[in-house]
Design an enzyme around this catalytic site. Structure first.
Site, PDB file in Angstrom:
ATOM      1  N   ASP A  44      -2.366  -2.259  10.342  1.00 16.03           N
ATOM      2  CA  ASP A  44      -2.349  -2.389   8.608  1.00 16.03           C
ATOM      3  C   ASP A  44      -3.172  -3.510   7.843  1.00 16.03           C
ATOM      4  O   ASP A  44      -2.996  -3.428   6.267  1.00 16.03           O
ATOM      5  CB  ASP A  44      -1.043  -1.820   8.414  1.00 16.03           C
TER       6      ASP A  44
ATOM      7  N   LYS B  49       1.061  -1.132  -0.274  1.00 19.43           N
ATOM      8  CA  LYS B  49       0.366   0.119   0.168  1.00 19.43           C
ATOM      9  C   LYS B  49       0.681   1.429   0.194  1.00 19.43           C
ATOM     10  O   LYS B  49       1.682   1.390   0.475  1.00 19.43           O
ATOM     11  CB  LYS B  49      -1.051  -0.138   1.255  1.00 19.43           C
TER      12      LYS B  49
END
Length: 321
Positions: free
Chosen positions: A161, A30
Site C-alpha cells: 500500500d 485511501k
C-alpha cells in the site's frame, strides 16, 4: 542492498544534507473503491485488482535534523501519543527512513515528528501514508536526490500500500496492489468514514476470506462501469460499482458493522462498504450536506468510535510550508 547512487564496494557516502533544518510532508489516506482478490500464490500473497482513491485525511511527517549527540539514529515522536502506534523500529515511517538511508549510503539520522489523522488499523493505509511522507521528507532533508520513480521502488519494498500515497489521486493497483496505473476521476466525491474502537488485523481478514469460500485463481478486472463513472464524475453511478471482496470476511469477524452500513445508508449515503480490510466503513454521499447528515447520524449512535468527513481525490505526498 547496494546503494542506489554508489558503485558496489564503495565506502558509505558522507552526509549530503544541505542547509535545511526540517522538512514537512503531507500524505493522504485511501479508500478502496473496488477490491478483488484471487487465491493466494506459493508466496502466500493474494493477487489483487483494486482501485484506490486518495482522501483528505492527511498524515503529516516533519523530518528534523538531529542534535549532534543523536547523529546517525532515527527517532520518532507522535504529536498526540497513541499506545496503539509504535514509535520504535517497527513503525513503518522509521523503516522507511532506514531503507532510504541504506539504499543511498547516507549515514545521517533523522528525528521524525508524526501527526496522524487517518484511523489506525482501519483499512485506510495510514501507516503507508506515514512511510510515503517519510521517504519524500528524508529524500529532501538528506539531499539524496532520488526521483519519484526511485522512491516508488523503495515504497514497494516497504509494503503493497505504500506506493499509492506517493502518487495519490485515483489509480488501479495490480499484483499486491503496488503496480499502479492512474485513472481519470473528474469531480469531487464526498465520503464519511465510520471508525471502530478496535482495529482489525489484515492477515486475520485474509485468513477468514480464504476460509469462507475458495477465491478464483486470479482477481477480476475493474468493471468498465466504474471507470466510466469516475471519468464522468457520476457519484451515483460510482456508488453502484463499489465492491470489496473482503467485506464478507470483515462482517463475519465483526457482525455489528452490518448495522453501521445500514445506518449510513438510511441517513442518506448512496452506498456504504467496508474500507479495505476494515473495520472502517466508507460511506459515499451525493453532496456535502448529506455527508454532514450521515456523519451526525453515525456520531449520535453507539455503533462507532467516530465519523470523519473527507473529500476526494487529493494529491499524493507533497512538501508543505
Amino acid at each position: 542492498m547496494t546503494p542506489l547512487h554508489a558503485v558496489p564496494g564503495d565506502a558509505p557516502q558522507p552526509s549530503r544534507s544541505g542547509s535545511l533544518t526540517q522538512v514537512r510532508v503531507e500524505a493522504p489516506g485511501k479508500v478502496n473503491l473496488f477490491l478483488s482478490a484471487g487465491a493466494p500464490g506459493a508466496d502466500g500473497y493474494h493477487p489483487l485488482t483494486t482501485v484506490f482513491q486518495a482522501v483528505r485525511l492527511i498524515e503529516t511527517v516533519t523530518a528534523r535534523r538531529q542534535a549532534a549527540d543523536l547523529h546517525g539514529t532515527i527517532t520518532l515522536t507522535l504529536t498526540e501519543p497513541d499506545p496503539s502506534v509504535p514509535t520504535d523500529a517497527t513503525n513503518l515511517a522509521v523503516r522507511a527512513a532506514a531503507l532510504l538511508a541504506e539504499a543511498t549510503g547516507v549515514n545521517d539520522g533523522v528525528d521524525l515528528l508524526l501527526r496522524k489523522r487517518v484511523p489506525v488499523a482501519g483499512g485506510m493505509a495510514g501507516g503507508s501514508a506515514d512511510a510515503a511522507a517519510t521517504l519524500v521528507a528524508c529524500n529532501t532533508l538528506w539531499g539524496t536526490g532520488l526521483s519519484q520513480a526511485e522512491l516508488v521502488g523503495l515504497a514497494a519494498e516497504l509494503g503493497a500500500d505504500v506506493p499509492f500515497p506517493l502518487r495519490g489521486a485515483t489509480a488501479v493497483g495490480h499484483g499486491r496492489g503496488d503496480r499502479l496505473t492512474p485513472l481519470i476521476a473528474r469531480g469531487t466525491y464526498h465520503w464519511v468514514f465510520a471508525t471502530a474502537a478496535q482495529g482489525l488485523s489484515t492477515p486475520a481478514v485474509f485468513r477468514r476470506f480464504d476460509e469462507i469460500a475458495p477465491a478464483p485463481a486470479a482477481p477480476v478486472d475493474v468493471p468498465a462501469a466504474l471507470t466510466t463513472a469516475l471519468r464522468d464524475g457520476d457519484t451515483a453511478a460510482l456508488a453502484a460499482c463499489l465492491h470489496n471482496d473482503l467485506q464478507a470476511a470483515v462482517l463475519d469477524l465483526r457482525p455489528q458493522l452490518t448495522e453501521v452500513i445500514e445506518l449510513a445508508e438510511s441517513a442518506g449515503a448512496l452506498r456504504a462498504i467496508v474500507s479495505g480490510a476494515g473495520p472502517t466503513i466508507a460511506a459515499l454521499a451525493p453532496d456535502p450536506a448529506v455527508a454532514v447528515r450521515v456523519a451526525n447520524a453515525l456520531n449520535a449512535s453507539d455503533l462507532v468510535a467516530g465519523a470523519l468527513r473527507a473529500d476526494a481525490p487529493v494529491a499524493g505526498a507533497r512538501m508543505v510550508g
